[in-house]
Design a protein around this motif. Structure first.
Motif, short mmCIF file in Angstrom:
data_model
loop_
_atom_site.label_atom_id
_atom_site.label_comp_id
_atom_site.label_asym_id
_atom_site.label_seq_id
_atom_site.Cartn_x
_atom_site.Cartn_y
_atom_site.Cartn_z
N GLU A 208 0.66 -1.15 0.00
CA GLU A 208 0.17 0.06 -0.17
C GLU A 208 0.80 1.18 0.00
N TRP A 209 1.69 1.40 0.79
CA TRP A 209 2.55 2.48 0.89
C TRP A 209 3.43 2.72 -0.31
N LEU A 210 4.07 1.84 -0.93
CA LEU A 210 4.74 1.89 -2.21
C LEU A 210 3.77 2.28 -3.48
N SER A 211 2.54 1.78 -3.51
CA SER A 211 1.63 1.97 -4.63
C SER A 211 1.26 3.35 -4.53
N ARG A 212 0.84 3.73 -3.14
CA ARG A 212 0.17 5.12 -3.02
C ARG A 212 1.24 6.25 -3.40
N MET A 213 2.70 5.93 -3.32
CA MET A 213 3.38 7.21 -3.67
C MET A 213 3.45 7.05 -5.14
N VAL A 214 3.03 5.87 -5.94
CA VAL A 214 3.17 5.79 -7.34
C VAL A 214 1.69 6.68 -8.05
N ALA A 215 0.82 6.16 -7.28
CA ALA A 215 -0.36 6.58 -7.40
C ALA A 215 -0.48 8.37 -7.44
N ILE A 216 0.14 8.85 -6.28
CA ILE A 216 0.46 10.33 -6.38
C ILE A 216 1.17 10.90 -7.60
N ARG A 217 2.31 10.11 -7.65
CA ARG A 217 2.97 10.76 -9.10
C ARG A 217 2.19 10.60 -10.39
N MET A 218 1.53 9.81 -10.48
CA MET A 218 0.42 9.58 -11.65
C MET A 218 -0.96 10.47 -11.54
N GLY A 219 -0.85 11.28 -10.69
CA GLY A 219 -1.71 12.47 -10.71
C GLY A 219 -2.75 12.28 -9.66
N GLY A 220 -2.70 11.42 -8.77
CA GLY A 220 -3.53 11.29 -7.58
C GLY A 220 -4.52 10.14 -7.52
N CYS A 221 -4.71 9.50 -8.69
CA CYS A 221 -5.32 8.47 -8.59
C CYS A 221 -5.07 7.41 -9.85
N ALA A 222 -4.96 6.14 -9.67
CA ALA A 222 -4.58 5.26 -10.87
C ALA A 222 -5.17 3.99 -10.82
N TYR A 223 -4.81 2.94 -11.51
CA TYR A 223 -5.93 1.87 -11.56
C TYR A 223 -4.89 0.65 -11.67
#
Length: 362
Positions: A170-185
């Motif tokens: 969760e921690w790692l993917s949350r940072m990725v989603a933030i970099r991708m604009g705040g939401c991702a799939y």
């Protein structure tokens, strides 16, 4: 069952209710699935019992702040990209997909994936509601690893992650989603059919349809939709519900922080309801207090509904002046075990109050 347009409308309403304010805008997801139906594609929802024990099931979903979704609409290809990338990594094709949660848009993202790829969608999920973090899954509570997982954005950029445990994932993917604009799939928690039957909250998609249908038919028959809903719930795994407040929203504070929608809503009582209810939010409604006294607390559901239309209101759509009815609902027993509360009980959200079932509150 083959999903129809009427089923889809009921599902979107029921999933917004079960999502307890979170999971993303159900209207957006409904339009995405309706487009698939308009193109002649089939949305095939199957009971968990129909899965072979050795089937590969890969859940798909949106992650991130629901407020971002208002301005950053998905096409559906993002989640498909994540599933395909995870298939390549695993060296095996998925036999089915399913929701990780039954709230809002995440009840419909797997429907789009299934329709576009010709995969069945399992009538079950891993939260029985919506939760803000990916480790907060019954899958994980009962022994399934969320990793490996894939996160994809609207440009087709993707990241494969292997967390040491589900919280690290969760921690790692949350940072990725933030970099991708705040939401991702995402695609995650790949598991066997046997594991689905053991760890998932069953039949939540058809339950959402039943709730949506119940509210629709009650209004058509000029009956109280709230009374009809409270009569329905004891027939389900969510076997207790009650109205805990009615009033007018007088303040909403909300911000997007660290990939979540964080805030609170204040509701002044109307009619026989006295005092002020305050609801704390992290994507979903977490705790409801009236003049400081707890009336409902996570993981039980706290659902804010329009008092006139009985439409569930997601957290990003709360507004000053709305007249609302707040309904609390007991979650299934598998979500109240000590192991489950260690993963998504009150202390996991920094709340000091202990979990108290709504049916024991006075």
């Amino acid at each position: 069952m083959k999903l129809t347009s009427e089923d889809l409308h009921d599902l979107a309403i029921g999933a917004a209710f079960l999502g307890t304010g979170g999971g993303g805008n159900p209207y957006v997801g409904r339009l995405m699935v309706q487009r698939c139906l308009d193109e002649g594609l089939t949305v095939d929802v199957i009971d968990p019992s129909e899965l072979a024990d050795d089937a590969l099931v890969i859940p798909t979903a949106m992650m991130g702040a629901p407020t971002v979704l208002i301005e950053k609409l998905p096409s559906g290809e993002e989640a498909i990209g994540s599933l395909r990338a995870l298939e390549r990594y695993l060296g095996r094709k998925a036999d089915a997909t399913m929701p990780i949660e039954i709230g809002g848009i995440n009840s419909t993202i797997p429907l789009v994936v299934g329709a576009r790829l010709g995969l069945p969608i399992v009538d079950a999920d891993g939260m029985g509601r919506a939760f803000p973090e990916l480790q907060m899954e019954t899958f994980g509570v009962y022994g399934i690893s969320g990793s490996p997982m894939v996160v994809t954005d609207e440009y087709g950029d993707s990241t494969l992650l292997n967390g040491a445990d589900n919280k690290q994932m969760e921690w790692l993917s949350r940072m990725v989603a933030i970099r991708m604009g705040g939401c991702a799939y995402i695609a995650e928690y790949s598991m066997s059919g046997a594991d689905v039957k053991r760890t998932a909250v069953p039949n939540t998609m058809t339950l959402a349809m039943r709730i949506g249908r119940c509210l629709r038919e009650a209004k058509a028959n000029h009956e109280s939709p709230f009374d009809a809903l409270l009569r329905l719930l004891p027939q389900t795994l969510y076997n207790h519900g009650r109205i805990i407040f009615t009033g007018k929203i007088v303040d909403v504070a909300r911000e997007t922080r660290n990939g979540f929608s964080i805030g609170r809503a204040r509701i002044d009582g109307l009619g026989p309801w006295r005092g002020t209810m305050e609801i704390e939010i992290q994507n979903e409604n977490l705790i409801a207090r009236v003049d400081g006294k707890v009336r409902a607390i996570v993981p039980d559901l706290i659902c804010i509904m329009d008092s006139e239309s009985a439409e569930p209101i997601t957290t990003e759509n709360l507004r000053y002046g709305q007249r609302v009815t707040v309904v609390a609902v007991a979650v299934p027993a598998m979500m109240r075990t000590p192991a489950a509360l260690d993963v998504f009980g009150p202390r996991c959200f920094g709340l000091d109050e202990p979990f108290t079932p709504i049916e024991t509150m006075t």
